[in-house]
Scaffold this motif. Structure first.
Motif, short mmCIF file in Angstrom:
data_model
loop_
_atom_site.label_atom_id
_atom_site.label_comp_id
_atom_site.label_asym_id
_atom_site.label_seq_id
_atom_site.Cartn_x
_atom_site.Cartn_y
_atom_site.Cartn_z
N LEU A 196 27.49 -48.40 -5.29
CA LEU A 196 27.01 -47.02 -5.11
C LEU A 196 27.80 -46.03 -5.95
N GLN A 197 29.10 -46.23 -6.06
CA GLN A 197 29.91 -45.35 -6.90
C GLN A 197 29.50 -45.45 -8.38
N SER A 198 29.24 -46.69 -8.79
CA SER A 198 28.80 -46.88 -10.17
C SER A 198 27.43 -46.19 -10.40
N LEU A 203 24.05 -41.83 -12.72
CA LEU A 203 23.07 -40.76 -12.56
C LEU A 203 23.65 -39.38 -12.93
N ARG A 204 24.96 -39.21 -12.68
CA ARG A 204 25.60 -37.94 -13.05
C ARG A 204 25.61 -37.78 -14.58
N ALA A 205 25.89 -38.87 -15.30
CA ALA A 205 25.87 -38.83 -16.76
C ALA A 205 24.45 -38.59 -17.28
N LYS A 206 23.48 -39.20 -16.57
CA LYS A 206 22.10 -39.01 -16.97
C LYS A 206 21.66 -37.55 -16.79
N ALA A 207 22.06 -36.94 -15.71
CA ALA A 207 21.71 -35.54 -15.46
C ALA A 207 22.38 -34.62 -16.48
#
Length: 381
Positions: A196-198, A203-207
């Motif tokens: 989940l952390q990965s 997703l944070r990098a994608k955003a």
């Protein structure tokens, strides 16, 4: 004295007498005067009222126009003459067509460049609409990435909460409470937490990347591209207008406000005119109103003061029996050189006071019409 000598003397006396009579007659003709002294001679053979008699010239109103060749920088050749001497033309009618092949070639080139530029404008406008779609899609992508990130972060939080509750329970193998080191080891080794952390990091990098792409799209100068393409079109439209005007200039037309009769047509097919050519292609004499421009010498100017609206008699300069009625329209305010064509060549041109006279009927029944340029005499009452 013999008979032959007497005849010789008689013939000699007769010849001298005739010569003297001729000189006297010529002197009186060239220096005619009336009892007032110095005043121009009045027409003879026709009774006149008091006043002065001055020279004048019949003119049209407006005056005749000398129609020149095209106002172009290069040599131009007459391609076709569309009128003939004596032809009546209307305002704006074509008169003479000059060779316009080169001008038309430049016009075609300008039109082609304009068409290409207009296509570029459409492409730029399509690119702008596509850019707007891309902005909308990118904003949607950012929103989706942020929602996925939010969901992953919520899943990670829930998983951590469950793990922490589990860690508060005694170790099932020893029945004793776990130490902090044991708890931390379990946390670090929990596979679900790590996955989940990965996912959150991904997703944070994608955003973040989606937001950067949106910033890049917003910096794309699509509006400027459309504006630049439109400016180019406007410039080329002006070029086309100029090229069209150049083509139009090769077709010599009658003035828009003047119709009349073609006179002194000089243009012939194949004749070449240059930028310095002063010879007109033809003279256009306007139809309609005829006036007389009377020339009053300075010494008699006082006699026509306030003559506006008064009647005058106009005489054919070659036949004083032919008279025409006129009314003074205007007395000039200045003494100016005569309107003669050769005045510019005179060292000290004679200056006269011009009087404009309206002719009631320039072609009365039983009389020849007054023609533009015809010399006349004007008798002021």
């Amino acid at each position: 004295m013999t008979g032959a000598n007497r005849w010789r003397v008689a013939l000699l006396v007769l010849g001298v007498g005739l010569g003297a009579a001729s000189l006297i007659g010529a002197n009186r003709l060239l220096h005619s005067s009336d009892p007032d002294g110095g005043q121009p001679a009045k027409p003879t053979g026709t009774p006149l009222k008091g006043g002065i008699v001055v020279l004048g010239t019949v003119d049209s109103d407006p005056p005749p126009s000398e129609i020149g060749p095209p106002a172009v920088a290069a040599l131009s050749t007459v391609k076709k003459v569309l009128v003939s001497d004596g032809q009546v033309v209307r305002p704006g009618d074509p008169l003479v067509q000059f060779d316009d092949a080169q001008a038309k070639a430049k016009l075609d080139q300008a039109k082609a460049e304009l068409a290409a530029a207009e296509v570029d404008v459409k492409k730029a406008e399509v690119a702008k609409k596509n850019h707007e779609v891309q902005l909308t899609r990118q904003q949607a992508a950012i929103q989706a990435a942020e929602e996925q990130l939010k969901l992953a972060e919520e899943s990670l939080r829930i998983a951590k909460d469950k793990l922490e509750k589990f860690l508060t329970l005694p170790d099932i193998t020893s029945g004793t409470a776990r130490t902090e080191a044991q708890k931390q080891k379990i946390r670090d080794e929990d596979l679900d937490i790590r996955l989940l952390q990965s996912k959150v990091l991904e997703l944070r990098a994608k955003a973040d990347d989606a937001r950067k792409q949106l910033s890049s799209l917003e910096l794309d100068p699509v509006d400027l591209a459309v504006e630049q393409a439109q400016i180019k079109v406007n410039v080329l439209k002006a070029t086309v207008r100029g090229a069209q005007a150049a083509v139009d200039a090769y077709l010599v037309k009658a003035p828009k406000a003047i119709g009349g009769v073609v006179e002194q047509l000089r243009a012939v097919e194949g004749k070449t005119y240059g930028p310095a050519t002063r010879e007109p292609v033809l003279t256009l004499v306007p139809s309609g109103k005829r006036i007389v421009r009377a020339e009053v010498q300075a010494e008699f100017a006082y006699k026509v003061a306030g003559a506006e609206g008064k009647k005058v008699t106009v005489y054919d300069d070659t036949n004083f029996a032919l008279t025409y009625e006129g009314t003074v329209r205007r007395v000039a305010t200045s003494f100016l050189p005569k309107r003669a064509a050769d005045v510019s060549l005179a060292v000290s041109p004679t200056k006269v006071l011009e009087v404009e006279i309206d002719i009631a009927d320039p072609a009365p029944a039983g009389k020849p019409p007054l023609r533009v340029g015809q010399p006349v005499r004007v008798a002021f009452e």
